[in-house]
Write a protein that holds these residues in place. Structure first.
Motif, mmCIF file in Angstrom:
data_model
loop_
_atom_site.group_PDB
_atom_site.id
_atom_site.type_symbol
_atom_site.label_atom_id
_atom_site.label_comp_id
_atom_site.label_asym_id
_atom_site.label_seq_id
_atom_site.Cartn_x
_atom_site.Cartn_y
_atom_site.Cartn_z
ATOM 1 N N ALA A 44 0.840 -1.199 0.000
ATOM 2 C CA ALA A 44 0.000 0.000 0.000
ATOM 3 C C ALA A 44 0.876 1.250 0.000
ATOM 4 O O ALA A 44 0.493 2.285 -0.534
ATOM 5 C CB ALA A 44 -0.927 0.004 1.209
ATOM 6 N N ALA A 45 2.056 1.164 0.621
ATOM 7 C CA ALA A 45 2.987 2.304 0.646
ATOM 8 C C ALA A 45 4.385 1.784 0.332
ATOM 9 O O ALA A 45 4.835 0.814 0.942
ATOM 10 C CB ALA A 45 2.965 2.983 2.008
ATOM 11 N N TYR A 46 5.060 2.431 -0.616
ATOM 12 C CA TYR A 46 6.416 2.029 -0.986
ATOM 13 C C TYR A 46 7.463 2.929 -0.341
ATOM 14 O O TYR A 46 8.647 2.786 -0.586
ATOM 15 C CB TYR A 46 6.565 2.007 -2.513
ATOM 16 C CG TYR A 46 5.892 0.792 -3.119
ATOM 17 C CD1 TYR A 46 6.609 -0.361 -3.406
ATOM 18 C CD2 TYR A 46 4.529 0.778 -3.359
ATOM 19 C CE1 TYR A 46 5.990 -1.478 -3.932
ATOM 20 C CE2 TYR A 46 3.893 -0.336 -3.888
ATOM 21 C CZ TYR A 46 4.632 -1.463 -4.171
ATOM 22 O OH TYR A 46 4.023 -2.588 -4.692
ATOM 23 N N ASN A 47 6.983 3.880 0.465
ATOM 24 C CA ASN A 47 7.870 4.756 1.216
ATOM 25 C C ASN A 47 7.295 4.806 2.637
ATOM 26 O O ASN A 47 6.305 5.484 2.889
ATOM 27 C CB ASN A 47 7.885 6.160 0.583
ATOM 28 C CG ASN A 47 9.186 6.886 0.838
ATOM 29 O OD1 ASN A 47 9.849 6.632 1.843
ATOM 30 N ND2 ASN A 47 9.554 7.800 -0.053
ATOM 31 N N LEU A 48 7.883 4.047 3.541
ATOM 32 C CA LEU A 48 7.300 3.884 4.873
ATOM 33 C C LEU A 48 7.705 5.037 5.791
ATOM 34 O O LEU A 48 8.819 5.554 5.682
ATOM 35 C CB LEU A 48 7.766 2.565 5.500
ATOM 36 C CG LEU A 48 7.524 1.285 4.690
ATOM 37 C CD1 LEU A 48 7.942 0.067 5.508
ATOM 38 C CD2 LEU A 48 6.061 1.155 4.295
ATOM 39 N N CYS A 58 2.102 5.826 -2.683
ATOM 40 C CA CYS A 58 1.079 4.882 -2.208
ATOM 41 C C CYS A 58 0.385 4.216 -3.385
ATOM 42 O O CYS A 58 0.452 4.701 -4.516
ATOM 43 C CB CYS A 58 0.038 5.603 -1.356
ATOM 44 S SG CYS A 58 0.696 6.139 0.230
ATOM 45 N N GLU A 59 -0.290 3.119 -3.094
ATOM 46 C CA GLU A 59 -1.076 2.439 -4.122
ATOM 47 C C GLU A 59 -2.478 2.182 -3.588
ATOM 48 O O GLU A 59 -2.674 1.394 -2.667
ATOM 49 C CB GLU A 59 -0.403 1.117 -4.500
ATOM 50 C CG GLU A 59 -0.527 0.856 -5.958
ATOM 51 C CD GLU A 59 -0.730 -0.607 -6.289
ATOM 52 O OE1 GLU A 59 -0.462 -0.936 -7.436
ATOM 53 O OE2 GLU A 59 -1.179 -1.389 -5.446
ATOM 54 N N THR A 60 -3.459 2.872 -4.166
ATOM 55 C CA THR A 60 -4.827 2.810 -3.658
ATOM 56 C C THR A 60 -5.435 1.421 -3.771
ATOM 57 O O THR A 60 -6.172 0.983 -2.891
ATOM 58 C CB THR A 60 -5.704 3.839 -4.410
ATOM 59 O OG1 THR A 60 -5.143 5.132 -4.220
ATOM 60 C CG2 THR A 60 -7.123 3.835 -3.887
ATOM 61 N N ASP A 61 -5.162 0.700 -4.870
ATOM 62 C CA ASP A 61 -5.761 -0.627 -5.059
ATOM 63 C C ASP A 61 -5.382 -1.573 -3.919
ATOM 64 O O ASP A 61 -6.208 -2.354 -3.436
ATOM 65 C CB ASP A 61 -5.316 -1.232 -6.398
ATOM 66 C CG ASP A 61 -5.846 -0.439 -7.587
ATOM 67 O OD1 ASP A 61 -6.949 0.118 -7.467
ATOM 68 O OD2 ASP A 61 -5.166 -0.378 -8.624
ATOM 69 N N PRO A 86 -2.353 2.558 6.405
ATOM 70 C CA PRO A 86 -1.932 1.230 6.867
ATOM 71 C C PRO A 86 -0.701 0.757 6.104
ATOM 72 O O PRO A 86 -0.623 0.943 4.894
ATOM 73 C CB PRO A 86 -3.131 0.324 6.551
ATOM 74 C CG PRO A 86 -4.200 1.194 6.004
ATOM 75 C CD PRO A 86 -3.629 2.541 5.709
ATOM 76 N N LEU A 87 0.247 0.189 6.815
ATOM 77 C CA LEU A 87 1.453 -0.351 6.169
ATOM 78 C C LEU A 87 1.170 -1.819 5.878
ATOM 79 O O LEU A 87 1.277 -2.656 6.765
ATOM 80 C CB LEU A 87 2.654 -0.185 7.096
ATOM 81 C CG LEU A 87 2.826 1.230 7.674
ATOM 82 C CD1 LEU A 87 4.034 1.311 8.582
ATOM 83 C CD2 LEU A 87 2.922 2.266 6.562
ATOM 84 N N LEU A 136 -4.393 -0.616 -0.906
ATOM 85 C CA LEU A 136 -5.018 -0.049 0.291
ATOM 86 C C LEU A 136 -6.463 -0.540 0.418
ATOM 87 O O LEU A 136 -6.908 -0.952 1.502
ATOM 88 C CB LEU A 136 -4.986 1.480 0.178
ATOM 89 C CG LEU A 136 -5.255 2.311 1.423
ATOM 90 C CD1 LEU A 136 -4.244 1.977 2.500
ATOM 91 C CD2 LEU A 136 -5.206 3.792 1.079
ATOM 92 N N ILE A 137 -7.184 -0.534 -0.693
ATOM 93 C CA ILE A 137 -8.581 -0.992 -0.692
ATOM 94 C C ILE A 137 -8.650 -2.491 -0.375
ATOM 95 O O ILE A 137 -9.533 -2.945 0.365
ATOM 96 C CB ILE A 137 -9.247 -0.672 -2.049
ATOM 97 C CG1 ILE A 137 -9.484 0.838 -2.181
ATOM 98 C CG2 ILE A 137 -10.547 -1.437 -2.220
ATOM 99 C CD1 ILE A 137 -10.507 1.421 -1.223
ATOM 100 N N ASN A 138 -7.719 -3.270 -0.915
ATOM 101 C CA ASN A 138 -7.684 -4.710 -0.621
ATOM 102 C C ASN A 138 -7.590 -4.940 0.888
ATOM 103 O O ASN A 138 -8.303 -5.778 1.463
ATOM 104 C CB ASN A 138 -6.493 -5.348 -1.346
ATOM 105 C CG ASN A 138 -6.392 -6.840 -1.137
ATOM 106 O OD1 ASN A 138 -5.937 -7.311 -0.091
ATOM 107 N ND2 ASN A 138 -6.804 -7.607 -2.127
#
Length: 1109
Positions: free
Chosen positions: A392-396, A857-860, A409-410, A862-864
């Motif tokens: 969901a995030a590639y930069n924590l 971030c990647e919304t898809d 959410p990580l 995150l939604i999963n």
């Protein structure tokens, strides 16, 4: 009807469709249908007294389709405003200030009986808008806007770091409104510069801004500030709200030429390639930048609106929508243009064009991959392919405080055995011999590209725990001048993100090499199963299907052994030993203490015993043809399969074909507890919980043995999927459901599902562990598995379709220099009985600035995560609580961005990060899903079934399941291999003269408009006219013409992309099945009370403003 998953039952009864109820059409509100949980967005909140409004020139947002002035805003005092403080005020300050209402005031007035407010002509004089009309941005890209005129008072201009575009978003007037003193608050000025689709560190965060005003619903185009003296666009009536009649037209009829909007038509004045601006049609009757000045329009401020002019071209009369009442003027409302709010289709198409042409190389740390909807090639250069792991995030965030602040959410969605396309190599298998894989001494992480070799190559430092481990002599290699091993690129574990190790005997149960696994087919032979044609169909198919059992690489035959059981109230075991002339049946009637009556001859090699097996499969339908036994057992069936695998000392899978609720006296007996009255009560959660603890305990035993259960259900009534599916769910199995199964109608779908289920890549007796570098750890897991401790995900089996979602939390600080590493290790037994370890590695960036996090971030994904969190939440919370929690967390994510990353601007602006601009639309789809917001027509079993399916879906599956793909068939290019560009999931996008294909991974529809050209109907359906199309057909006729071939090819390709076979349903416009089709148009308001996309975006804006205030 063969109900599958999301398919609910609608319309009038017809054969196979029991108990459907009739609903209204053309979006008419039907009696008994609940209103949206967000209420109608229509007009003034009750309880406010109209007051005089100061007169003044109207102002229209330049460059945006203006919205007609609602009298509701004029009728209400400018002294209160819809959102609270911080909006632009266009009128003079008022002398007295009204009391602000408490934030907890109810948000849904619920006092208006009509779905939308009535309309009346505006008075001639122009009126000053209250501060609700302030700019509300949904940023996403920029336009080259000239600086504001010096005479207008603005705050600091948007910094050049931000790329924003404003979209006036009308907040519904039925939101709770709050009084606030009038004040002038600066609104943001968009700057120029088009951001790349995925910016790199150090670049500004692209944002999407939408400007909010309270008229009704919808958003218009990008708001640009022209210099003084630039002419203003004339203001027209907007397109009608879907479902409302236009004057002079019947309710269902739309004027030709303007319906539906064309995706590729850009409004004048909007720049191409602007991520935040949907390139849709211009609002009819409005020029973006007219060359002639509009008479009587004063210079405008950002987010204000001009006076209504004349009717739109091609519309018969000014849009009234309802009779006007002279005694009490009603607001003139216009729906803001949905083309200017973030479009999933636009984002998907932009990503395809920007990122679908070049291979995605995984060598760079923390790269955001292309979207799941983009067809791309992966080159593994040290990080795992996004087909195996997506984050969901590639930069924590570097610290836990920062993570709490942003609420992002990580999470990672891991699909360890994912199928790769033909042009990508499967993971290499590495054999280190008797010593086994090289590992860190302390944390036991496996050798990977992130390990640092030191002391000339004699030791390596672990990337996960920093422990130094000596290199074994046989693994030693010298280092080059950069500190890399000389054999780095010869060893997969040193240069690739994904690979496999052969495991030694130490990795096996009881330190014994495992036997090859077994498949046991367990067939319900009760009255229902025979009457539907299931038993005959299945036995016939198994004769050929058994030739396709999974096999290792180039092996000539499969090592998997097979066995057969039939059952009703008792169990029948079959001896199919190759030396027998005929199969032998042994009956076990004492089902309270299950045992297997034979060992030798039950599990056999298919090729050795083929003749006996074929004889058995021919005899089973005949043996039970005259049965009158309707009762079945279920628990003892699983126990029997488990005992058989224990006796054979192997792992395996049970294929259970079951038709009814197990009511017979036996362990695991169930009762019918279906109760629709529990929906929307605190007790609703019990519908998702198992009835008895029996199946929980049984699942635990199955996992310990490596016994996976795949369940094929064929119910004609309630079977309690929540309980029967529990063992399937906890053993990593799959569940399939064919309601009202009839062999001639549903056989095709069942056999396709069975074929794929038997043949797919699978690992048995698996354990998965996720290791992370110091600073974060895996804390939560979602999927189909069992966990006996906090770290090991145990799976009786894991196949190529199953994904596991993992959540990470901080336990220390992370470093920007080192980043964060994740390693997923899956230990499993292959279909040949070989013990293996599959390793996936991924390295992520870390940041101290929130802007860097929101940029990557990647919304898809995150939604999963959100879906799985919510679907687990319904086990212990009311669905309303679960929905509210989702909205709250999403609002916190967006509010944090607005507060910390966006440029100062009016509080009336909704500003979304570029990477998350689709979060509201996708989140709304989740909230409206049948699990979280059921209609009366969906069964309890279907909700439990959907809940179980979604829990093990990967990102691509949840993406299309919650926002289906809608393709205009009439626009397909028969000479191209490409699909036509999809359109947005809304009824107003459908043309009466078009044919559309909709798919969501479980359902497949072809919708035919009543004005479709006869030539197209003839070439696809082989009939002369719309009226002759047979909506009962489940397959397209095989015709020898380009249109037919192209459409059938599209259907085949779509089915091949999805793990389950989708039965085709033909839906004719205004047919009784159309309501089922409309259930999947996710941008529209749903009959069970779900909000439309535009309405929900307004609601999210309100939530964000409350958090900010």
């Amino acid at each position: 009807m063969n109900q599958q998953g999301h398919m609910a039952s609608y319309g009038q009864p017809q054969s196979g469709y029991q108990g459907y109820q009739q609903f209204g059409y053309n979006s008419q509100h039907t009696a008994g249908v609940p209103t949206s949980q967000y209420g109608p967005y229509n007009g003034p909140v009750q309880g406010y007294q109209p007051t005089a409004v100061p007169q003044g020139p109207l102002r229209t947002a330049a460059g945006a389709p203006p919205t007609s002035l609602p009298l509701s805003t004029a009728a209400q005092s400018t002294a209160y405003n819809q959102y609270g403080q911080g909006d632009v005020q266009n009128g003079p300050a008022m002398s007295d200030q009204l009391q602000r209402f408490p934030v907890s005031q109810p948000y849904m007035p619920g006092s208006h009986p009509m779905p939308y407010q009535q309309y009346a002509p505006l008075p001639n004089n122009t009126q000053q808008l209250p501060n609700q009309m302030a700019a509300m941005q949904i940023s996403g890209s920029t336009s080259n806007a000239p600086p504001p005129p010096a005479s207008q008072s603005y705050g600091p201009p948007t910094s050049h770091h931000q790329t924003t575009t404003s979209f006036p978003l009308t907040g519904p007037a039925s939101y709770t409104q709050y009084p606030t003193p009038l004040q002038n608050i600066p609104s943001s000025v968009p700057q120029s510069g088009n951001p790349p689709q995925h910016p790199f560190p150090g670049q500004p965060v692209p944002v999407s801004t939408f400007t909010s005003s309270p008229t009704s619903t919808g958003l218009t185009g990008s708001t640009l500030l022209p210099p003084s003296g630039v002419p203003r666009p004339p203001v027209m009536h907007g397109p009608p709200l879907s479902g409302q009649p236009q004057a002079g037209l019947p309710p269902s009829q739309h004027p030709t030429g303007h319906y539906p909007p064309q995706l590729n038509h850009r409004p004048a004045g909007l720049q191409s390639g602007m991520p935040g601006v949907v390139t849709g049609p211009p609002a009819q009757g409005f020029q973006a930048h007219p060359s002639q000045p509009s008479q009587g329009l004063a210079p405008q401020q950002n987010g204000s609106f001009g006076q209504v002019r004349s009717p739109q071209p091609n519309f018969a009369a000014p849009y009234t929508g309802a009779p006007s009442y002279p005694s009490q003027p009603q607001p003139q409302q216009k729906r803001l243009d949905p083309d200017s709010i973030p479009s999933p289709i636009q984002v998907i198409e932009d990503d395809k064009s920007n990122r679908g042409t070049e291979p995605f190389s995984t060598g760079v740390r923390g790269q955001v991959p292309p979207l799941v909807t983009t067809d791309f090639v992966v080159k593994d250069q040290g990080n795992s392919s996004p087909r195996f792991i997506r984050c969901a995030a590639y930069n924590l965030p570097c610290t836990s405080d920062m993570a709490k602040q942003c609420q992002v959410p990580l999470t990672a969605v891991i699909k360890p055995l994912a199928t790769l396309p033909a042009d990508e190599a499967p993971p290499y298998i590495v054999d280190h011999g008797e010593t086994g894989p090289i590992r860190c001494n302390r944390c036991k992480a496996y050798m990977c590209p992130y390990m640092q070799f030191i002391e000339g190559g004699r030791k390596f430092q672990c990337a996960f725990c920093s422990c130094v481990t000596e290199v074994l002599p046989h693994y030693f290699q010298h280092l080059d001048h950069t500190g890399k091993r000389m054999d780095c690129y010869d060893r997969p574990e040193l240069s690739l993100g994904s690979y496999e190790f052969l495991a030694t005997v130490d990795y096996c149960k009881n330190n014994k090499i495992p036997n090859p696994p077994a498949f046991i087919f367990m067939i319900d032979v009760s009255y229902n199963a025979l009457k539907s044609g299931l038993v005959q169909l299945l036995c016939e198919e198994l004769k050929t299907l058994l030739d396709y059992l999974p096999r290792e690489g180039n092996a000539e035959e499969s090592a998997i052994r097979v066995g057969f059981v039939t059952y009703n109230k008792v169990l029948h075991f079959y001896n199919v030993k190759s030396s027998l002339a005929q199969p032998q049946m042994m009956v076990v009637s004492d089902i309270t203490d299950m045992f297997v009556p034979l060992l030798d001859g039950f599990l056999v090699n298919i090729n050795e015993s083929r003749a006996v097996i074929n004889s058995l499969l021919e005899q089973i339908p005949e043996m039970f043809a005259d049965t009158r036994e309707t009762e079945t057992v279920f628990g003892p069936v699983i126990q029997a399969g488990l005992e058989a695998l224990k006796a054979a000392e192997c792992a395996g899978k049970l294929f259970i074909f079951h038709s009814t609720l197990p009511l017979a006296e036996a362990p695991g007996k169930l009762k019918n507890r279906d109760d629709k009255k529990l929906i929307n009560t605190d007790k609703e959660k019990v519908l998702f919980q198992p009835q008895t603890s029996f199946y929980n305990n049984l699942a635990k035993e199955c996992v310990a043995q490596g016994c996976c259960v795949d369940l094929f259900l064929f119910p004609n009534q309630y079977v309690d999927v929540a309980t029967l599916g529990l063992v399937t769910y906890q053993t990593g199995g799959s569940i399939y459901k064919y309601t009202f199964f009839q062999a001639q109608v549903d056989g095709d779908r069942f056999l396709n599902d069975l074929h794929r289920d038997v043949r797919k890549v699978i690992g048995f007796d698996a354990v998965m562990r996720v290791r992370t570098s110091t600073g974060i750890r895996a804390t939560d897991f979602f999927g189909s598995f069992y966990m006996s401790n906090t770290t090991d995900v145990e799976l009786a089996a894991l196949d190529c379709d199953k994904a596991i979602t993992v959540e990470f939390k901080h336990d220390d600080k992370l470093s920007e220099d080192v980043g964060a590493q994740i390693q997923c290790a899956l230990l499993y037994t292959s279909c040949s009985g070989q013990r293996r370890l599959r390793i996936h590695n991924l390295s992520l960036n870390c940041c101290t600035q929130l802007a860097d996090l929101y940029r990557n971030c990647e919304t898809d994904t995150l939604i999963n995560y959100f879906v799985k969190l919510a679907y687990r939440g319904v086990l212990s919370n009311p669905t309303k609580t679960v929905r509210d929690n989702l909205i709250n967390q999403s609002a916190q994510i967006l509010a944090c961005y607005r507060k910390n990353c966006a440029s100062p601007s009016s509080a009336g602006q909704l500003i979304l990060p570029e990477c998350m601009k689709l979060l509201p639309v996708y989140l709304n789809c989740v909230l409206k899903s049948d699990v979280l917001q059921p209609g009366t027509e969906i069964s309890t079993d279907d909700r439990a079934y959907i809940r179980q399916l979604v829990t093990s879906m990967d990102v691509a599956e949840t993406n299309v399941f919650f926002y289906p793909r809608l393709l205009p068939v009439h626009k397909m290019d028969v000479d191209s291999d490409d699909f036509p560009v999809a359109i947005r999931c809304s009824e107003e996008r459908l043309s009466k003269g078009g044919i559309y294909l909709l798919e969501n991974g479980l359902n497949l529809f072809i919708w035919v408009g009543m004005n479709t050209q006869h030539d197209l109907i003839q070439s696809i359906f082989n009939v002369q006219s719309f009226g002759q199309i047979d909506s009962a057909m489940t397959a397209l006729p095989m015709l020898d013409n380009p249109c037919s071939k192209k459409l059938r090819s599209m259907v085949d390709m779509i089915r091949a992309q999805r793990p389950r076979f989708m039965k085709l349903m033909i839906v004719k416009q205004d047919d009784k099945m159309e309501l089922l089709f409309k259930h999947f148009l996710m941008e529209d308001k749903s009959v069970n009370g779900g909000a439309s996309y535009v309405d929900f975006l307004c609601h999210m804006h309100k939530e964000i403003r409350q958090l900010l205030s």
